[in-house]
Design an enzyme around this catalytic site. Structure first.
Site, PDB file in Angstrom:
ATOM      1  N   ASP A   1     -20.716  42.302 -25.114  1.00 41.91           N
ATOM      2  CA  ASP A   1     -19.863  42.977 -25.140  1.00 41.91           C
ATOM      3  C   ASP A   1     -19.235  44.050 -25.107  1.00 41.91           C
ATOM      4  OD1 ASP A   1     -19.483  39.659 -25.632  1.00 41.91           O
ATOM      5  OD2 ASP A   1     -19.598  39.938 -28.126  1.00 41.91           O
TER       6      ASP A   1
ATOM      7  N   LYS B   1     -19.008  45.357 -20.330  1.00 43.48           N
ATOM      8  CA  LYS B   1     -19.709  45.080 -19.049  1.00 43.48           C
ATOM      9  C   LYS B   1     -18.478  44.414 -17.500  1.00 43.48           C
ATOM     10  CE  LYS B   1     -22.829  42.184 -20.448  1.00 43.48           C
ATOM     11  NZ  LYS B   1     -22.549  42.913 -22.074  1.00 43.48           N
TER      12      LYS B   1
ATOM     13  N   GLY C   1     -19.596  36.241 -21.921  1.00 40.05           N
ATOM     14  CA  GLY C   1     -18.190  35.944 -21.475  1.00 40.05           C
ATOM     15  C   GLY C   1     -18.374  37.514 -21.565  1.00 40.05           C
ATOM     16  N   HIS C   2     -17.320  37.070 -19.852  1.00 39.03           N
ATOM     17  CA  HIS C   2     -16.659  38.446 -19.427  1.00 39.03           C
ATOM     18  C   HIS C   2     -15.938  38.777 -19.212  1.00 39.03           C
ATOM     19  CE1 HIS C   2     -21.914  39.446 -17.965  1.00 39.03           C
ATOM     20  NE2 HIS C   2     -21.270  38.998 -18.998  1.00 39.03           N
TER      21      HIS C   2
ATOM     22  N   GLN D   1     -24.848  39.585 -21.594  1.00 39.60           N
ATOM     23  CA  GLN D   1     -26.094  40.342 -23.575  1.00 39.60           C
ATOM     24  C   GLN D   1     -26.377  41.946 -23.252  1.00 39.60           C
ATOM     25  OE1 GLN D   1     -27.884  37.230 -21.552  1.00 39.60           O
ATOM     26  NE2 GLN D   1     -25.893  36.777 -22.467  1.00 39.60           N
TER      27      GLN D   1
HETATM   28  P1  GDP Z   1     -19.102  42.192 -22.017  1.00 42.99           P
HETATM   29  O1  GDP Z   1     -19.577  41.110 -22.420  1.00 42.99           O
HETATM   30  O2  GDP Z   1     -19.688  43.226 -22.603  1.00 42.99           O
HETATM   31  O3  GDP Z   1     -18.265  41.926 -20.986  1.00 42.99           O
HETATM   32  O4  GDP Z   1     -17.644  42.262 -22.986  1.00 42.99           O
HETATM   33  P2  GDP Z   1     -16.259  41.284 -23.606  1.00 42.99           P
HETATM   34  O5  GDP Z   1     -15.262  41.148 -22.298  1.00 42.99           O
HETATM   35  O6  GDP Z   1     -17.240  40.092 -23.999  1.00 42.99           O
HETATM   36  O7  GDP Z   1     -15.405  42.110 -24.388  1.00 42.99           O
HETATM   37  C1  GDP Z   1     -14.917  43.412 -24.376  1.00 42.99           C
HETATM   38  C2  GDP Z   1     -13.515  43.060 -24.815  1.00 42.99           C
HETATM   39  O8  GDP Z   1     -13.146  44.623 -24.655  1.00 42.99           O
HETATM   40  C3  GDP Z   1     -12.513  42.579 -23.689  1.00 42.99           C
HETATM   41  O9  GDP Z   1     -12.182  42.531 -24.682  1.00 42.99           O
HETATM   42  C4  GDP Z   1     -12.423  43.956 -22.311  1.00 42.99           C
HETATM   43  O10 GDP Z   1     -11.206  42.976 -21.880  1.00 42.99           O
HETATM   44  C5  GDP Z   1     -11.653  44.891 -23.750  1.00 42.99           C
HETATM   45  N1  GDP Z   1     -12.275  46.066 -23.309  1.00 42.99           N
HETATM   46  C6  GDP Z   1     -12.713  46.425 -22.608  1.00 42.99           C
HETATM   47  N2  GDP Z   1     -12.683  47.952 -22.586  1.00 42.99           N
HETATM   48  C7  GDP Z   1     -11.854  48.682 -23.143  1.00 42.99           C
HETATM   49  C8  GDP Z   1     -11.318  49.999 -23.931  1.00 42.99           C
HETATM   50  O11 GDP Z   1     -12.128  50.293 -23.029  1.00 42.99           O
HETATM   51  N3  GDP Z   1     -10.467  49.731 -24.064  1.00 42.99           N
HETATM   52  C9  GDP Z   1     -10.478  48.201 -24.540  1.00 42.99           C
HETATM   53  N4  GDP Z   1      -8.913  48.538 -25.819  1.00 42.99           N
HETATM   54  N5  GDP Z   1     -10.516  47.258 -24.971  1.00 42.99           N
HETATM   55  C10 GDP Z   1     -11.735  47.399 -24.322  1.00 42.99           C
HETATM   56  P1  IMO Z   2     -22.406  39.169 -22.397  1.00 43.17           P
HETATM   57  O1  IMO Z   2     -22.944  38.859 -21.695  1.00 43.17           O
HETATM   58  C1  IMO Z   2     -22.682  39.078 -27.406  1.00 43.17           C
HETATM   59  C2  IMO Z   2     -26.025  36.287 -28.908  1.00 43.17           C
HETATM   60  C3  IMO Z   2     -25.114  35.107 -30.102  1.00 43.17           C
HETATM   61  C4  IMO Z   2     -26.258  34.863 -30.889  1.00 43.17           C
HETATM   62  C5  IMO Z   2     -27.623  34.947 -30.095  1.00 43.17           C
HETATM   63  C6  IMO Z   2     -28.276  34.301 -30.001  1.00 43.17           C
HETATM   64  O2  IMO Z   2     -20.821  38.446 -23.691  1.00 43.17           O
HETATM   65  O3  IMO Z   2     -22.214  40.347 -23.562  1.00 43.17           O
HETATM   66  P2  IMO Z   2     -27.671  32.661 -27.542  1.00 43.17           P
HETATM   67  O4  IMO Z   2     -26.410  31.354 -27.430  1.00 43.17           O
HETATM   68  O5  IMO Z   2     -27.675  33.180 -26.357  1.00 43.17           O
HETATM   69  O6  IMO Z   2     -28.463  31.879 -27.972  1.00 43.17           O
HETATM   70  O7  IMO Z   2     -27.044  33.206 -28.942  1.00 43.17           O
HETATM   71  O8  IMO Z   2     -27.207  36.080 -28.740  1.00 43.17           O
HETATM   72  N1  IMO Z   2     -25.256  36.382 -28.185  1.00 43.17           N
HETATM   73  C7  IMO Z   2     -23.978  36.910 -27.374  1.00 43.17           C
HETATM   74  N2  IMO Z   2     -23.325  38.126 -27.641  1.00 43.17           N
HETATM   75  N3  IMO Z   2     -22.148  38.730 -25.961  1.00 43.17           N
HETATM   76  C8  IMO Z   2     -22.887  38.402 -25.675  1.00 43.17           C
HETATM   77  O9  IMO Z   2     -23.313  38.395 -24.115  1.00 43.17           O
HETATM   78  C9  IMO Z   2     -23.649  37.330 -25.992  1.00 43.17           C
HETATM   79  N4  IMO Z   2     -24.816  36.176 -25.367  1.00 43.17           N
HETATM   80  C10 IMO Z   2     -25.098  35.292 -26.954  1.00 43.17           C
HETATM   81  O10 IMO Z   2     -23.494  35.975 -30.741  1.00 43.17           O
HETATM   82  O11 IMO Z   2     -26.499  36.106 -31.754  1.00 43.17           O
HETATM   83 MG    MG Z   3     -18.919  39.299 -23.913  1.00 39.70          MG
END
Ligand code: GDP
Ligand code: IMO
Ligand code: MG
Length: 422
Positions: A13, A16, A40-41, A222
Protein backbone atom coordinates in the site's frame (compact mmCIF):
# COMPACT_ATOMS: atom_id res chain seq x y z
CA UNK A 1 14.63 1.69 -20.89
CA UNK A 2 13.20 -1.62 -21.96
CA UNK A 3 12.34 -3.29 -18.63
CA UNK A 4 11.50 -1.27 -15.52
CA UNK A 5 10.44 -3.03 -12.35
CA UNK A 6 8.45 -1.16 -9.73
CA UNK A 7 8.19 -2.61 -6.23
CA UNK A 8 6.91 -1.52 -2.84
CA UNK A 9 9.53 -1.43 -0.09
CA UNK A 10 7.19 -1.43 2.91
CA UNK A 11 4.29 -3.63 4.03
CA UNK A 12 2.33 -2.88 0.85
CA UNK A 13 0.00 0.00 0.00
CA UNK A 14 2.85 2.41 -0.71
CA UNK A 15 0.90 3.87 -3.65
CA UNK A 16 2.28 1.54 -6.33
CA UNK A 17 -0.90 1.66 -8.44
CA UNK A 18 -0.81 5.42 -8.48
CA UNK A 19 2.84 5.46 -9.55
CA UNK A 20 2.27 2.80 -12.24
CA UNK A 21 -0.55 4.92 -13.69
CA UNK A 22 1.83 7.90 -13.69
CA UNK A 23 4.70 6.02 -15.38
CA UNK A 24 2.61 3.94 -17.80
CA UNK A 25 2.48 6.47 -20.69
CA UNK A 26 6.21 5.88 -21.29
CA UNK A 27 5.81 2.11 -21.73
CA UNK A 28 4.16 -0.23 -24.23
CA UNK A 29 3.29 -3.03 -21.83
CA UNK A 30 2.38 -3.14 -18.13
CA UNK A 31 2.72 -6.50 -16.37
CA UNK A 32 1.60 -8.00 -13.06
CA UNK A 33 4.03 -10.77 -12.06
CA UNK A 34 3.24 -11.69 -8.42
CA UNK A 35 0.46 -12.00 -5.87
CA UNK A 36 -3.21 -12.18 -6.65
CA UNK A 37 -6.38 -10.44 -5.59
CA UNK A 38 -4.81 -9.70 -2.18
CA UNK A 39 -3.39 -6.65 -3.96
CA UNK A 40 -5.44 -3.47 -4.05
CA UNK A 41 -3.95 -0.78 -6.28
CA UNK A 42 -5.76 2.55 -6.43
CA UNK A 43 -5.67 4.92 -9.38
CA UNK A 44 -7.54 8.23 -9.29
CA UNK A 45 -8.21 9.97 -12.61
CA UNK A 46 -10.22 13.18 -12.84
CA UNK A 47 -11.70 12.48 -9.43
CA UNK A 48 -12.82 8.95 -10.38
CA UNK A 49 -11.30 6.16 -8.28
CA UNK A 50 -10.36 2.79 -9.81
CA UNK A 51 -9.26 -0.12 -7.63
CA UNK A 52 -7.25 -2.84 -9.33
CA UNK A 53 -6.76 -6.22 -7.69
CA UNK A 54 -5.83 -8.57 -10.53
CA UNK A 55 -5.76 -6.22 -13.49
CA UNK A 56 -2.56 -4.22 -13.99
CA UNK A 57 -2.87 -0.53 -13.12
CA UNK A 58 -2.12 0.40 -16.74
CA UNK A 59 -5.59 -0.76 -17.84
CA UNK A 60 -6.90 2.79 -18.20
CA UNK A 61 -4.69 3.43 -21.26
CA UNK A 62 -6.49 1.92 -24.29
CA UNK A 63 -3.37 2.00 -26.47
CA UNK A 64 -1.34 -0.17 -24.04
CA UNK A 65 -1.14 -3.90 -23.52
CA UNK A 66 -1.58 -5.20 -19.98
CA UNK A 67 -0.36 -8.65 -19.01
CA UNK A 68 -1.16 -10.96 -16.11
CA UNK A 69 1.91 -13.19 -16.14
CA UNK A 70 2.24 -16.73 -14.80
CA UNK A 71 3.49 -15.61 -11.35
CA UNK A 72 0.04 -14.26 -10.52
CA UNK A 73 -2.55 -16.52 -8.92
CA UNK A 74 -5.85 -15.85 -10.58
CA UNK A 75 -9.27 -15.98 -8.97
CA UNK A 76 -11.76 -16.53 -11.82
CA UNK A 77 -14.74 -14.92 -10.09
CA UNK A 78 -12.71 -11.86 -9.08
CA UNK A 79 -11.32 -11.39 -12.59
CA UNK A 80 -14.78 -11.49 -14.18
CA UNK A 81 -16.15 -9.06 -11.57
CA UNK A 82 -13.22 -6.67 -11.78
CA UNK A 83 -13.28 -6.44 -15.57
CA UNK A 84 -17.03 -5.78 -15.53
CA UNK A 85 -16.69 -3.15 -12.84
CA UNK A 86 -13.86 -1.22 -14.50
CA UNK A 87 -15.60 -1.44 -17.88
CA UNK A 88 -18.78 0.07 -16.39
CA UNK A 89 -16.87 3.30 -15.67
CA UNK A 90 -14.41 3.09 -18.56
CA UNK A 91 -15.45 0.91 -21.50
CA UNK A 92 -12.28 1.63 -23.44
CA UNK A 93 -9.47 -0.28 -21.74
CA UNK A 94 -6.00 -1.59 -22.57
CA UNK A 95 -5.65 -4.90 -24.40
CA UNK A 96 -5.44 -7.67 -21.79
CA UNK A 97 -3.35 -10.85 -22.02
CA UNK A 98 -3.27 -13.61 -19.41
CA UNK A 99 -0.82 -16.47 -19.02
CA UNK A 100 -2.31 -19.92 -19.48
CA UNK A 101 0.12 -21.04 -16.76
CA UNK A 102 -1.48 -18.97 -13.97
CA UNK A 103 -2.60 -21.05 -11.04
CA UNK A 104 -6.29 -20.74 -10.23
CA UNK A 105 -7.55 -19.57 -6.87
CA UNK A 106 -10.58 -21.79 -6.28
CA UNK A 107 -13.40 -21.21 -3.77
CA UNK A 108 -11.91 -23.95 -1.58
CA UNK A 109 -8.64 -21.96 -1.31
CA UNK A 110 -10.52 -18.96 0.04
CA UNK A 111 -12.52 -21.19 2.37
CA UNK A 112 -9.32 -22.78 3.72
CA UNK A 113 -7.66 -19.36 4.10
CA UNK A 114 -10.50 -18.29 6.43
CA UNK A 115 -10.62 -21.64 8.25
CA UNK A 116 -6.85 -21.63 8.83
CA UNK A 117 -7.02 -18.08 10.15
CA UNK A 118 -9.82 -19.07 12.56
CA UNK A 119 -7.74 -22.12 13.58
CA UNK A 120 -4.77 -19.87 14.43
CA UNK A 121 -7.02 -17.98 16.86
CA UNK A 122 -5.02 -15.25 18.66
CA UNK A 123 -2.02 -16.04 16.45
CA UNK A 124 -3.83 -15.21 13.23
CA UNK A 125 -1.89 -13.52 10.44
CA UNK A 126 -4.63 -11.16 9.36
CA UNK A 127 -4.63 -12.37 5.75
CA UNK A 128 -6.82 -10.75 3.13
CA UNK A 129 -8.91 -13.94 2.91
CA UNK A 130 -8.22 -14.22 -0.82
CA UNK A 131 -6.92 -17.80 -0.66
CA UNK A 132 -3.34 -16.70 -1.25
CA UNK A 133 -1.60 -18.97 1.29
CA UNK A 134 -3.53 -22.13 0.29
CA UNK A 135 -3.13 -21.58 -3.46
CA UNK A 136 0.64 -20.99 -3.27
CA UNK A 137 0.93 -24.07 -1.01
CA UNK A 138 -0.71 -26.10 -3.77
CA UNK A 139 1.44 -24.47 -6.42
CA UNK A 140 4.69 -25.29 -4.63
CA UNK A 141 3.60 -28.78 -3.63
CA UNK A 142 2.59 -29.42 -7.27
CA UNK A 143 -1.12 -29.97 -6.66
CA UNK A 144 -2.49 -26.80 -8.18
CA UNK A 145 -4.92 -26.39 -11.06
CA UNK A 146 -3.74 -23.98 -13.76
CA UNK A 147 -5.68 -22.18 -16.47
CA UNK A 148 -4.25 -24.55 -19.11
CA UNK A 149 -5.83 -27.48 -17.24
CA UNK A 150 -9.28 -26.10 -18.10
CA UNK A 151 -8.78 -27.24 -21.71
CA UNK A 152 -7.37 -30.65 -20.88
CA UNK A 153 -9.41 -33.82 -21.49
CA UNK A 154 -8.15 -34.83 -18.04
CA UNK A 155 -9.75 -31.85 -16.28
CA UNK A 156 -12.32 -33.85 -14.31
CA UNK A 157 -9.68 -36.35 -13.17
CA UNK A 158 -7.44 -33.51 -12.03
CA UNK A 159 -10.30 -31.91 -10.13
CA UNK A 160 -11.22 -35.21 -8.50
CA UNK A 161 -7.66 -35.84 -7.38
CA UNK A 162 -7.34 -32.26 -6.13
CA UNK A 163 -10.62 -32.41 -4.21
CA UNK A 164 -10.01 -35.87 -2.76
CA UNK A 165 -7.41 -34.38 -0.45
CA UNK A 166 -9.13 -31.01 0.04
CA UNK A 167 -12.42 -32.67 0.99
CA UNK A 168 -10.67 -34.84 3.55
CA UNK A 169 -9.26 -31.69 5.14
CA UNK A 170 -12.61 -29.89 4.97
CA UNK A 171 -14.64 -32.76 6.40
CA UNK A 172 -12.23 -34.43 8.84
CA UNK A 173 -10.42 -31.42 10.25
CA UNK A 174 -12.84 -28.55 9.84
CA UNK A 175 -16.18 -30.43 9.87
CA UNK A 176 -17.28 -28.62 6.71
CA UNK A 177 -19.26 -29.87 3.72
CA UNK A 178 -17.21 -31.46 0.91
CA UNK A 179 -16.95 -29.79 -2.50
CA UNK A 180 -18.62 -31.57 -5.42
CA UNK A 181 -16.12 -32.20 -8.27
CA UNK A 182 -18.76 -31.93 -11.02
CA UNK A 183 -20.06 -28.61 -9.80
CA UNK A 184 -16.50 -27.22 -9.62
CA UNK A 185 -15.88 -28.58 -13.14
CA UNK A 186 -19.00 -26.76 -14.36
CA UNK A 187 -17.87 -23.45 -12.84
CA UNK A 188 -14.43 -23.86 -14.34
CA UNK A 189 -15.74 -24.72 -17.81
CA UNK A 190 -17.83 -21.53 -17.81
CA UNK A 191 -14.72 -19.55 -16.88
CA UNK A 192 -12.69 -21.40 -19.54
CA UNK A 193 -14.93 -19.90 -22.24
CA UNK A 194 -14.67 -16.43 -20.75
CA UNK A 195 -10.88 -16.41 -20.38
CA UNK A 196 -9.87 -18.15 -23.60
CA UNK A 197 -9.63 -14.99 -25.77
CA UNK A 198 -7.12 -13.48 -23.33
CA UNK A 199 -4.73 -16.43 -23.12
CA UNK A 200 -1.18 -16.56 -24.41
CA UNK A 201 2.20 -17.82 -23.27
CA UNK A 202 3.09 -14.47 -21.68
CA UNK A 203 6.79 -15.38 -21.33
CA UNK A 204 7.09 -15.83 -25.10
CA UNK A 205 4.96 -12.76 -25.77
CA UNK A 206 7.10 -10.53 -23.53
CA UNK A 207 10.38 -11.89 -24.89
CA UNK A 208 9.21 -11.39 -28.49
CA UNK A 209 8.06 -7.85 -27.78
CA UNK A 210 11.38 -7.07 -26.07
CA UNK A 211 13.21 -8.33 -29.15
CA UNK A 212 11.16 -5.88 -31.18
CA UNK A 213 12.12 -2.95 -28.96
CA UNK A 214 9.06 -2.73 -26.72
CA UNK A 215 9.37 -1.22 -23.27
CA UNK A 216 7.84 -3.00 -20.31
CA UNK A 217 6.76 -1.77 -16.89
CA UNK A 218 6.56 -4.47 -14.23
CA UNK A 219 4.02 -3.77 -11.48
CA UNK A 220 4.92 -5.38 -8.19
CA UNK A 221 2.19 -6.19 -5.71
CA UNK A 222 2.58 -6.16 -1.89
CA UNK A 223 5.87 -4.85 -0.48
CA UNK A 224 9.30 -6.22 0.38
CA UNK A 225 8.56 -6.37 4.13
CA UNK A 226 5.80 -8.87 3.30
CA UNK A 227 8.27 -11.12 1.48
CA UNK A 228 8.43 -14.59 3.00
CA UNK A 229 12.23 -14.70 2.73
CA UNK A 230 13.31 -11.30 4.01
CA UNK A 231 10.09 -9.89 5.50
CA UNK A 232 8.60 -10.10 8.98
CA UNK A 233 7.96 -13.86 8.85
CA UNK A 234 5.44 -15.40 9.53
CA UNK A 235 3.45 -12.16 9.13
CA UNK A 236 4.11 -12.07 5.41
CA UNK A 237 2.42 -13.11 2.20
CA UNK A 238 3.02 -16.32 0.28
CA UNK A 239 4.50 -14.86 -2.90
CA UNK A 240 7.55 -12.72 -3.37
CA UNK A 241 7.08 -8.96 -3.76
CA UNK A 242 10.78 -8.47 -4.54
CA UNK A 243 12.17 -7.07 -7.79
CA UNK A 244 13.90 -10.40 -8.43
CA UNK A 245 10.50 -12.08 -8.61
CA UNK A 246 10.10 -10.62 -12.09
CA UNK A 247 12.41 -13.33 -13.39
CA UNK A 248 10.31 -16.08 -11.87
CA UNK A 249 6.85 -14.58 -12.22
CA UNK A 250 7.13 -13.13 -15.72
CA UNK A 251 10.08 -14.96 -17.28
CA UNK A 252 12.34 -11.94 -17.63
CA UNK A 253 15.99 -12.80 -17.00
CA UNK A 254 17.79 -10.83 -14.26
CA UNK A 255 20.09 -9.32 -16.91
CA UNK A 256 17.10 -8.02 -18.86
CA UNK A 257 16.09 -5.63 -16.08
CA UNK A 258 17.23 -2.08 -16.86
CA UNK A 259 15.77 -0.04 -14.04
CA UNK A 260 14.31 -0.74 -10.62
CA UNK A 261 12.05 1.77 -8.91
CA UNK A 262 11.24 1.41 -5.21
CA UNK A 263 8.13 3.02 -3.76
CA UNK A 264 8.18 4.23 -0.15
CA UNK A 265 5.52 6.06 1.81
CA UNK A 266 6.43 9.12 3.91
CA UNK A 267 5.32 7.16 6.99
CA UNK A 268 4.73 3.46 7.66
CA UNK A 269 1.51 1.49 7.44
CA UNK A 270 0.63 -2.13 7.88
CA UNK A 271 -2.67 -3.96 7.55
CA UNK A 272 -3.03 -7.25 9.35
CA UNK A 273 -1.04 -8.61 12.27
CA UNK A 274 2.73 -8.55 12.79
CA UNK A 275 5.56 -6.54 14.31
CA UNK A 276 5.54 -2.80 13.75
CA UNK A 277 8.12 -1.08 16.00
CA UNK A 278 7.22 2.50 15.00
CA UNK A 279 3.45 2.05 15.22
CA UNK A 280 1.62 5.04 16.69
CA UNK A 281 -1.33 3.95 18.78
CA UNK A 282 -2.28 7.55 19.51
CA UNK A 283 -3.84 10.63 17.94
CA UNK A 284 -0.87 11.14 15.58
CA UNK A 285 -1.38 7.64 14.14
CA UNK A 286 -5.13 8.24 13.96
CA UNK A 287 -4.45 11.56 12.18
CA UNK A 288 -2.30 9.75 9.58
CA UNK A 289 -5.07 7.19 9.09
CA UNK A 290 -7.71 9.85 8.54
CA UNK A 291 -5.65 12.27 6.43
CA UNK A 292 -4.08 9.45 4.41
CA UNK A 293 -7.38 7.52 4.18
CA UNK A 294 -5.51 4.49 5.38
CA UNK A 295 -8.18 1.83 4.99
CA UNK A 296 -7.45 -1.39 3.08
CA UNK A 297 -8.22 -1.25 -0.65
CA UNK A 298 -9.05 -4.96 -0.67
CA UNK A 299 -10.55 -5.54 2.78
CA UNK A 300 -11.51 -2.05 4.02
CA UNK A 301 -9.64 -2.78 7.29
CA UNK A 302 -8.11 0.26 9.04
CA UNK A 303 -4.37 0.29 8.36
CA UNK A 304 -2.02 0.64 11.34
CA UNK A 305 0.10 3.79 10.99
CA UNK A 306 3.48 4.85 12.37
CA UNK A 307 6.70 6.73 11.70
CA UNK A 308 9.06 6.02 8.81
CA UNK A 309 11.33 3.12 9.79
CA UNK A 310 14.71 3.59 8.10
CA UNK A 311 16.41 0.36 9.28
CA UNK A 312 13.52 -1.80 8.05
CA UNK A 313 13.20 0.03 4.74
CA UNK A 314 16.99 -0.08 4.28
CA UNK A 315 16.93 -3.85 4.83
CA UNK A 316 14.18 -4.31 2.25
CA UNK A 317 15.78 -1.85 -0.12
CA UNK A 318 19.20 -3.51 -0.14
CA UNK A 319 17.71 -6.75 -1.44
CA UNK A 320 15.92 -4.93 -4.28
CA UNK A 321 18.78 -2.66 -5.44
CA UNK A 322 16.52 0.17 -6.66
CA UNK A 323 18.05 2.81 -8.95
CA UNK A 324 15.65 5.39 -7.60
CA UNK A 325 12.83 5.90 -5.15
CA UNK A 326 9.39 7.43 -5.35
CA UNK A 327 8.25 8.96 -2.06
CA UNK A 328 4.47 8.97 -1.72
CA UNK A 329 1.92 10.62 0.56
CA UNK A 330 4.19 13.42 1.75
CA UNK A 331 1.07 15.64 1.90
CA UNK A 332 -0.33 13.49 4.71
CA UNK A 333 2.39 14.73 7.10
CA UNK A 334 1.37 18.41 6.75
CA UNK A 335 0.27 20.00 10.01
CA UNK A 336 2.50 17.97 12.33
CA UNK A 337 4.73 20.14 14.49
CA UNK A 338 7.48 17.53 14.62
CA UNK A 339 8.23 14.44 12.58
CA UNK A 340 10.08 11.43 13.80
CA UNK A 341 12.10 9.00 11.75
CA UNK A 342 13.38 5.74 13.22
CA UNK A 343 17.15 5.46 12.71
CA UNK A 344 17.88 2.38 14.83
CA UNK A 345 16.60 0.15 17.61
CA UNK A 346 17.36 -0.47 21.25
CA UNK A 347 16.70 -3.67 23.15
CA UNK A 348 17.15 -3.86 26.91
CA UNK A 349 18.67 -0.36 26.67
CA UNK A 350 21.38 -1.49 24.25
CA UNK A 351 21.57 -0.62 20.57
CA UNK A 352 21.05 -3.59 18.30
CA UNK A 353 22.57 -4.19 14.91
CA UNK A 354 20.48 -5.40 11.98
CA UNK A 355 16.90 -6.65 12.00
CA UNK A 356 15.96 -9.49 14.39
CA UNK A 357 14.80 -12.62 12.59
CA UNK A 358 12.12 -13.35 15.18
CA UNK A 359 8.93 -11.35 14.78
CA UNK A 360 8.40 -11.28 18.55
CA UNK A 361 11.91 -9.86 19.03
CA UNK A 362 11.42 -7.17 16.41
CA UNK A 363 8.17 -6.29 18.13
CA UNK A 364 10.03 -5.64 21.38
CA UNK A 365 12.59 -3.33 19.78
CA UNK A 366 12.40 0.27 20.94
CA UNK A 367 12.93 2.66 18.04
CA UNK A 368 15.58 5.35 18.29
CA UNK A 369 14.17 8.46 16.66
CA UNK A 370 15.60 11.43 14.89
CA UNK A 371 13.19 14.31 15.47
CA UNK A 372 12.73 16.82 12.68
CA UNK A 373 10.65 19.98 12.37
CA UNK A 374 7.36 19.54 10.51
CA UNK A 375 5.48 21.98 8.27
CA UNK A 376 1.99 23.48 8.38
CA UNK A 377 1.32 24.14 4.68
CA UNK A 378 -0.98 21.88 2.65
CA UNK A 379 1.06 20.48 -0.27
CA UNK A 380 -1.51 19.36 -2.80
CA UNK A 381 -1.52 22.57 -4.86
CA UNK A 382 2.27 22.56 -5.29
CA UNK A 383 3.59 21.64 -8.74
CA UNK A 384 7.35 22.12 -8.37
CA UNK A 385 9.57 20.34 -5.90
CA UNK A 386 11.41 23.56 -5.09
CA UNK A 387 8.11 25.09 -3.90
CA UNK A 388 7.79 22.54 -1.09
CA UNK A 389 8.22 23.91 2.44
CA UNK A 390 11.86 23.98 3.50
CA UNK A 391 11.26 21.38 6.24
CA UNK A 392 9.63 19.00 3.75
CA UNK A 393 12.70 19.26 1.52
CA UNK A 394 14.90 18.66 4.56
CA UNK A 395 12.84 15.54 5.39
CA UNK A 396 13.31 14.20 1.83
CA UNK A 397 17.06 14.88 1.94
CA UNK A 398 17.32 13.14 5.30
CA UNK A 399 15.68 9.95 3.99
CA UNK A 400 17.80 10.09 0.86
CA UNK A 401 21.07 10.51 2.72
CA UNK A 402 20.34 7.53 4.99
CA UNK A 403 19.09 5.24 2.21
CA UNK A 404 21.72 6.36 -0.30
CA UNK A 405 19.31 6.07 -3.21
CA UNK A 406 18.00 9.17 -4.99
CA UNK A 407 14.36 10.11 -4.47
CA UNK A 408 13.44 11.10 -8.02
CA UNK A 409 9.72 11.76 -7.58
CA UNK A 410 7.52 12.85 -4.71
CA UNK A 411 3.79 12.24 -4.66
CA UNK A 412 1.67 14.82 -2.83
CA UNK A 413 -1.80 13.52 -3.66
CA UNK A 414 -3.56 10.62 -5.37
CA UNK A 415 -4.24 12.40 -8.70
CA UNK A 416 -2.06 12.16 -11.80
CA UNK A 417 -0.90 15.78 -11.63
CA UNK A 418 0.07 15.55 -7.96
CA UNK A 419 3.55 14.16 -8.64
CA UNK A 420 6.66 16.32 -8.29
CA UNK A 421 9.71 15.36 -10.29
CA UNK A 422 13.24 16.07 -9.15
P1 GDP B 1 -0.80 0.26 -3.52
O1 GDP B 1 -1.35 -1.02 -3.02
O2 GDP B 1 0.66 0.40 -3.27
O3 GDP B 1 -1.14 0.54 -4.96
O4 GDP B 1 -1.51 1.41 -2.65
P2 GDP B 1 -3.07 1.51 -2.31
O5 GDP B 1 -3.79 1.95 -3.53
O6 GDP B 1 -3.56 0.30 -1.61
O7 GDP B 1 -3.05 2.65 -1.21
C1 GDP B 1 -2.56 3.93 -1.50
C2 GDP B 1 -3.67 4.95 -1.19
O8 GDP B 1 -3.14 6.24 -1.10
C3 GDP B 1 -4.72 5.04 -2.30
O9 GDP B 1 -5.93 5.40 -1.72
C4 GDP B 1 -4.20 6.16 -3.20
O10 GDP B 1 -5.21 6.81 -3.93
C5 GDP B 1 -3.62 7.08 -2.15
N1 GDP B 1 -2.45 7.86 -2.58
C6 GDP B 1 -1.43 7.48 -3.40
N2 GDP B 1 -0.48 8.44 -3.43
C7 GDP B 1 -0.91 9.43 -2.61
C8 GDP B 1 -0.34 10.67 -2.18
O11 GDP B 1 0.77 11.05 -2.56
N3 GDP B 1 -1.07 11.41 -1.30
C9 GDP B 1 -2.29 11.01 -0.83
N4 GDP B 1 -2.92 11.78 0.02
N5 GDP B 1 -2.85 9.83 -1.21
C10 GDP B 1 -2.15 9.06 -2.08
P1 IMO C 1 -0.81 -4.25 -2.22
O1 IMO C 1 -0.38 -4.82 -3.53
C1 IMO C 1 -1.01 -4.56 2.11
C2 IMO C 1 -0.88 -8.58 3.83
C3 IMO C 1 -2.14 -8.97 4.56
C4 IMO C 1 -1.56 -9.87 5.63
C5 IMO C 1 -0.44 -10.60 4.89
C6 IMO C 1 -0.84 -11.96 4.37
O2 IMO C 1 -2.12 -3.57 -2.26
O3 IMO C 1 0.26 -3.46 -1.58
P2 IMO C 1 -2.35 -12.71 2.30
O4 IMO C 1 -3.80 -12.47 2.03
O5 IMO C 1 -1.44 -12.21 1.25
O6 IMO C 1 -2.07 -14.13 2.67
O7 IMO C 1 -2.06 -11.86 3.64
O8 IMO C 1 -0.10 -9.76 3.80
N1 IMO C 1 -1.08 -8.12 2.44
C7 IMO C 1 -1.08 -6.84 2.07
N2 IMO C 1 -1.00 -5.72 2.80
N3 IMO C 1 -1.07 -4.49 0.77
C8 IMO C 1 -1.13 -5.61 0.01
O9 IMO C 1 -1.09 -5.57 -1.33
C9 IMO C 1 -1.19 -6.86 0.66
N4 IMO C 1 -1.26 -8.14 0.23
C10 IMO C 1 -1.19 -8.90 1.33
O10 IMO C 1 -2.78 -7.85 5.11
O11 IMO C 1 -0.96 -9.10 6.64
MG1 MG D 1 -2.88 -1.71 -1.80
Amino acid sequence: MSVTVLVGLGWGDEGKGRVIDFLAPAYHIIVRFNGGANAGHTVVVDGVTFRFHLLPSGMLYPEKTCVIAHGVVLDPARLVEELAEVRRTKPNLARLLISDRCHLVLPVHKQLDLLEEAFRGGGKLGTTGQGIGPVYEDKVSRKGIRICDLYSPLLLEKIELFLAEKNKILVDIYKEEPVNPRSLQQQLLTFAQFVQPFLVDTLLFLQERLNHGASILMEGAQGALLDHEIGTYPFVTSTSPMAGMVSLGAGIGPKQIDRIVGVVKAYATRVGTGPFPTELRNEIGEGMRQRGREFGTTTGRPRRCGWFDLPLIQYALSANSPDELVLTKLDVLSGLEHLQVCVGYHKSNLPIKGIPALAEELDQCIPVYQTMPGWREELSGIRRLTDLPKNAIQFIHFLESYLKVPIRSVSIGPQREEMLLV
